[in-house]
Design a protein around this motif. Structure first.
Motif, PDB file in Angstrom:
ATOM      1  N   ILE A   1       0.833  -1.205   0.000  1.00  0.00           N
ATOM      2  CA  ILE A   1       0.000   0.000   0.000  1.00  0.00           C
ATOM      3  C   ILE A   1       0.870   1.258   0.000  1.00  0.00           C
ATOM      4  CG2 ILE A   1      -1.719   1.315   1.307  1.00  0.00           C
ATOM      5  CD1 ILE A   1      -2.804  -1.279  -0.085  1.00  0.00           C
ATOM      6  N   GLU A   2       1.917   1.269   0.794  1.00  0.00           N
ATOM      7  CA  GLU A   2       2.782   2.448   0.903  1.00  0.00           C
ATOM      8  C   GLU A   2       3.542   2.741  -0.393  1.00  0.00           C
ATOM      9  OE1 GLU A   2       5.125   1.607   4.383  1.00  0.00           O
ATOM     10  OE2 GLU A   2       3.329   1.643   5.657  1.00  0.00           O
ATOM     11  N   ASN A   3       3.626   1.777  -1.293  1.00  0.00           N
ATOM     12  CA  ASN A   3       4.330   1.973  -2.562  1.00  0.00           C
ATOM     13  C   ASN A   3       3.398   2.257  -3.733  1.00  0.00           C
ATOM     14  OD1 ASN A   3       7.049   1.750  -1.727  1.00  0.00           O
ATOM     15  ND2 ASN A   3       6.739  -0.447  -1.459  1.00  0.00           N
ATOM     16  N   LEU A   4       2.098   2.335  -3.492  1.00  0.00           N
ATOM     17  CA  LEU A   4       1.152   2.619  -4.571  1.00  0.00           C
ATOM     18  C   LEU A   4       1.292   4.058  -5.065  1.00  0.00           C
ATOM     19  CD1 LEU A   4      -2.126   0.945  -3.216  1.00  0.00           C
ATOM     20  CD2 LEU A   4      -0.676   0.126  -5.080  1.00  0.00           C
ATOM     21  N   VAL A   5       0.911   4.285  -6.301  1.00  0.00           N
ATOM     22  CA  VAL A   5       0.829   5.614  -6.908  1.00  0.00           C
ATOM     23  C   VAL A   5       2.117   6.421  -6.663  1.00  0.00           C
ATOM     24  CG1 VAL A   5      -0.647   7.652  -7.197  1.00  0.00           C
ATOM     25  CG2 VAL A   5      -1.663   5.515  -6.466  1.00  0.00           C
ATOM     26  N   GLY A   6       3.234   5.830  -6.976  1.00  0.00           N
ATOM     27  CA  GLY A   6       4.509   6.513  -6.843  1.00  0.00           C
ATOM     28  C   GLY A   6       5.149   6.431  -5.470  1.00  0.00           C
ATOM     29  N   GLY A   7       4.501   5.777  -4.535  1.00  0.00           N
ATOM     30  CA  GLY A   7       5.068   5.603  -3.206  1.00  0.00           C
ATOM     31  C   GLY A   7       5.159   6.895  -2.414  1.00  0.00           C
ATOM     32  N   ARG A   8       6.106   6.942  -1.480  1.00  0.00           N
ATOM     33  CA  ARG A   8       6.340   8.091  -0.612  1.00  0.00           C
ATOM     34  C   ARG A   8       5.210   8.327   0.395  1.00  0.00           C
ATOM     35  NH1 ARG A   8       6.104  11.249  -4.922  1.00  0.00           N
ATOM     36  NH2 ARG A   8       5.418  13.000  -3.671  1.00  0.00           N
ATOM     37  N   TRP A   9       4.375   7.327   0.656  1.00  0.00           N
ATOM     38  CA  TRP A   9       3.318   7.467   1.649  1.00  0.00           C
ATOM     39  C   TRP A   9       3.920   7.261   3.033  1.00  0.00           C
ATOM     40  CZ3 TRP A   9      -1.143   9.425   0.186  1.00  0.00           C
ATOM     41  CH2 TRP A   9      -1.466   9.367  -1.173  1.00  0.00           C
ATOM     42  N   ILE A  10       3.688   8.186   3.918  1.00  0.00           N
ATOM     43  CA  ILE A  10       4.219   8.128   5.274  1.00  0.00           C
ATOM     44  C   ILE A  10       3.124   7.633   6.201  1.00  0.00           C
ATOM     45  CG2 ILE A  10       5.113   9.494   7.202  1.00  0.00           C
ATOM     46  CD1 ILE A  10       6.226  11.432   5.039  1.00  0.00           C
ATOM     47  N   ASP A  11       3.402   6.569   6.924  1.00  0.00           N
ATOM     48  CA  ASP A  11       2.484   6.013   7.919  1.00  0.00           C
ATOM     49  C   ASP A  11       2.702   6.793   9.222  1.00  0.00           C
ATOM     50  OD1 ASP A  11       1.506   4.436  10.109  1.00  0.00           O
ATOM     51  OD2 ASP A  11       1.529   2.666   8.828  1.00  0.00           O
ATOM     52  N   ALA A  12       1.687   7.498   9.683  1.00  0.00           N
ATOM     53  CA  ALA A  12       1.832   8.365  10.856  1.00  0.00           C
ATOM     54  C   ALA A  12       2.259   7.593  12.097  1.00  0.00           C
ATOM     55  CB  ALA A  12       0.527   9.106  11.118  1.00  0.00           C
ATOM     56  N   TRP A  13       1.763   6.382  12.282  1.00  0.00           N
ATOM     57  CA  TRP A  13       2.151   5.593  13.448  1.00  0.00           C
ATOM     58  C   TRP A  13       3.633   5.244  13.398  1.00  0.00           C
ATOM     59  CZ3 TRP A  13       3.499   0.236  13.314  1.00  0.00           C
ATOM     60  CH2 TRP A  13       3.786  -0.304  14.574  1.00  0.00           C
ATOM     61  N   LYS A  14       4.113   4.815  12.245  1.00  0.00           N
ATOM     62  CA  LYS A  14       5.518   4.454  12.108  1.00  0.00           C
ATOM     63  C   LYS A  14       6.413   5.685  12.291  1.00  0.00           C
ATOM     64  CE  LYS A  14       4.740   0.639   8.900  1.00  0.00           C
ATOM     65  NZ  LYS A  14       4.924   0.207   7.498  1.00  0.00           N
ATOM     66  N   GLU A  15       6.035   6.776  11.660  1.00  0.00           N
ATOM     67  CA  GLU A  15       6.841   7.991  11.694  1.00  0.00           C
ATOM     68  C   GLU A  15       6.776   8.685  13.053  1.00  0.00           C
ATOM     69  OE1 GLU A  15       9.412  10.788   9.879  1.00  0.00           O
ATOM     70  OE2 GLU A  15       8.709   8.860   9.129  1.00  0.00           O
ATOM     71  N   GLY A  16       5.572   8.801  13.595  1.00  0.00           N
ATOM     72  CA  GLY A  16       5.379   9.570  14.830  1.00  0.00           C
ATOM     73  C   GLY A  16       5.733   8.842  16.102  1.00  0.00           C
ATOM     74  N   SER A  17       5.577   7.525  16.109  1.00  0.00           N
ATOM     75  CA  SER A  17       5.827   6.774  17.339  1.00  0.00           C
ATOM     76  C   SER A  17       7.065   5.897  17.251  1.00  0.00           C
ATOM     77  CB  SER A  17       4.623   5.881  17.669  1.00  0.00           C
ATOM     78  OG  SER A  17       4.612   4.731  16.838  1.00  0.00           O
ATOM     79  N   GLY A  18       7.683   5.867  16.082  1.00  0.00           N
ATOM     80  CA  GLY A  18       8.804   4.950  15.902  1.00  0.00           C
ATOM     81  C   GLY A  18       8.339   3.509  15.949  1.00  0.00           C
ATOM     82  N   SER A  19       7.107   3.257  15.510  1.00  0.00           N
ATOM     83  CA  SER A  19       6.490   1.920  15.516  1.00  0.00           C
ATOM     84  C   SER A  19       6.339   1.363  16.931  1.00  0.00           C
ATOM     85  CB  SER A  19       7.284   0.946  14.635  1.00  0.00           C
ATOM     86  OG  SER A  19       7.313   1.396  13.304  1.00  0.00           O
ATOM     87  N   SER A  20       5.989   2.234  17.856  1.00  0.00           N
ATOM     88  CA  SER A  20       5.816   1.844  19.257  1.00  0.00           C
ATOM     89  C   SER A  20       4.741   0.780  19.411  1.00  0.00           C
ATOM     90  CB  SER A  20       5.420   3.074  20.086  1.00  0.00           C
ATOM     91  OG  SER A  20       4.960   2.688  21.358  1.00  0.00           O
ATOM     92  N   LYS A  21       5.102  -0.343  20.012  1.00  0.00           N
ATOM     93  CA  LYS A  21       4.128  -1.415  20.230  1.00  0.00           C
ATOM     94  C   LYS A  21       3.026  -0.980  21.191  1.00  0.00           C
ATOM     95  CE  LYS A  21       7.389  -5.105  19.340  1.00  0.00           C
ATOM     96  NZ  LYS A  21       7.108  -5.888  18.266  1.00  0.00           N
ATOM     97  N   GLU A  22       3.346  -0.087  22.121  1.00  0.00           N
ATOM     98  CA  GLU A  22       2.348   0.397  23.081  1.00  0.00           C
ATOM     99  C   GLU A  22       1.266   1.242  22.406  1.00  0.00           C
ATOM    100  OE1 GLU A  22       5.761   0.927  23.721  1.00  0.00           O
ATOM    101  OE2 GLU A  22       5.872  -0.872  24.956  1.00  0.00           O
ATOM    102  N   LEU A  23       1.581   1.834  21.274  1.00  0.00           N
ATOM    103  CA  LEU A  23       0.640   2.704  20.571  1.00  0.00           C
ATOM    104  C   LEU A  23       0.105   2.078  19.287  1.00  0.00           C
ATOM    105  CD1 LEU A  23       2.646   6.029  20.962  1.00  0.00           C
ATOM    106  CD2 LEU A  23       0.721   5.237  22.350  1.00  0.00           C
ATOM    107  N   LYS A  24       0.354   0.804  19.082  1.00  0.00           N
ATOM    108  CA  LYS A  24       0.058   0.160  17.803  1.00  0.00           C
ATOM    109  C   LYS A  24      -1.409  -0.177  17.584  1.00  0.00           C
ATOM    110  CE  LYS A  24       1.430  -3.694  14.895  1.00  0.00           C
ATOM    111  NZ  LYS A  24       2.344  -4.812  14.732  1.00  0.00           N
ATOM    112  N   LEU A  25      -2.070  -0.708  18.581  1.00  0.00           N
ATOM    113  CA  LEU A  25      -3.373  -1.330  18.372  1.00  0.00           C
ATOM    114  C   LEU A  25      -4.493  -0.321  18.136  1.00  0.00           C
ATOM    115  CD1 LEU A  25      -3.126  -4.037  21.152  1.00  0.00           C
ATOM    116  CD2 LEU A  25      -2.529  -4.227  18.735  1.00  0.00           C
ATOM    117  N   THR A  26      -5.319  -0.629  17.146  1.00  0.00           N
ATOM    118  CA  THR A  26      -6.545   0.145  16.929  1.00  0.00           C
ATOM    119  C   THR A  26      -7.778  -0.749  17.102  1.00  0.00           C
ATOM    120  OG1 THR A  26      -6.552  -0.226  14.525  1.00  0.00           O
ATOM    121  CG2 THR A  26      -5.381   1.725  15.342  1.00  0.00           C
ATOM    122  N   TRP A  27      -7.542  -2.029  17.315  1.00  0.00           N
ATOM    123  CA  TRP A  27      -8.610  -2.995  17.590  1.00  0.00           C
ATOM    124  C   TRP A  27      -8.109  -3.901  18.703  1.00  0.00           C
ATOM    125  CZ3 TRP A  27     -13.445  -4.140  15.420  1.00  0.00           C
ATOM    126  CH2 TRP A  27     -14.000  -5.361  15.791  1.00  0.00           C
TER     127      TRP A  27
END
Length: 128
Positions: free
Chosen positions: A75-101
């Motif tokens: 998904i992040e590579n679609l339409v030319g890529g460069r899509w930034i995932d806010a969770w990955k970028e903002g939290s450094g992929s923090s496991k404590e902040l990962k879950l949405t379900w």
């Protein structure tokens, strides 16, 4: 987005002009559910990202993607890529902040099985 009508895109979108005159295309979506919906989600993301890219270089795409982690890179590579995932970028992929379900903490369905996931996403892409 009056001129864009994609019936297969379960989303709402708008162009917003910020006080500094920067235009941002913003959309919220609720994509195909279940693990078996991965192919449909990719197609939905492709169409939505293309439509947003036609409106602005600056894009915010948020919502219930119903995605599994193994779909991220595609998904992040679609339409030319460069899509930034806010969770990955903002939290450094923090496991404590990962879950949405988390049906262990919040029982969405009685007598259902419990599991956790990160179905929701917030993506951004801009010219800088």
């Amino acid at each position: 987005f009056d001129d864009i009508h994609y019936q297969e895109l379960p989303s709402v979108a708008a162009n917003v002009t910020l006080p500094n005159k920067t235009t941002v295309a913003i959309a919220s979506n609720h994509l195909e559910p279940h693990a078996s919906g991965a192919s449909a989600r990719t197609q939905q993301c492709q169409l939505l990202m293309e439509a947003l890219s036609q409106k602005s270089e600056n894009i915010i795409l948020i919502g219930d993607f119903n995605m599994r982690q193994k779909e991220d890179r595609n998904i992040e590579n679609l339409v030319g890529g460069r899509w930034i995932d806010a969770w990955k970028e903002g939290s450094g992929s923090s496991k404590e902040l990962k879950l949405t379900w988390d049906s262990f903490s919040n029982r969405y369905h009685l007598n259902g099985f419990g599991f956790t996931a990160r179905f929701d996403r917030a993506y951004a892409r801009g010219r800088e």
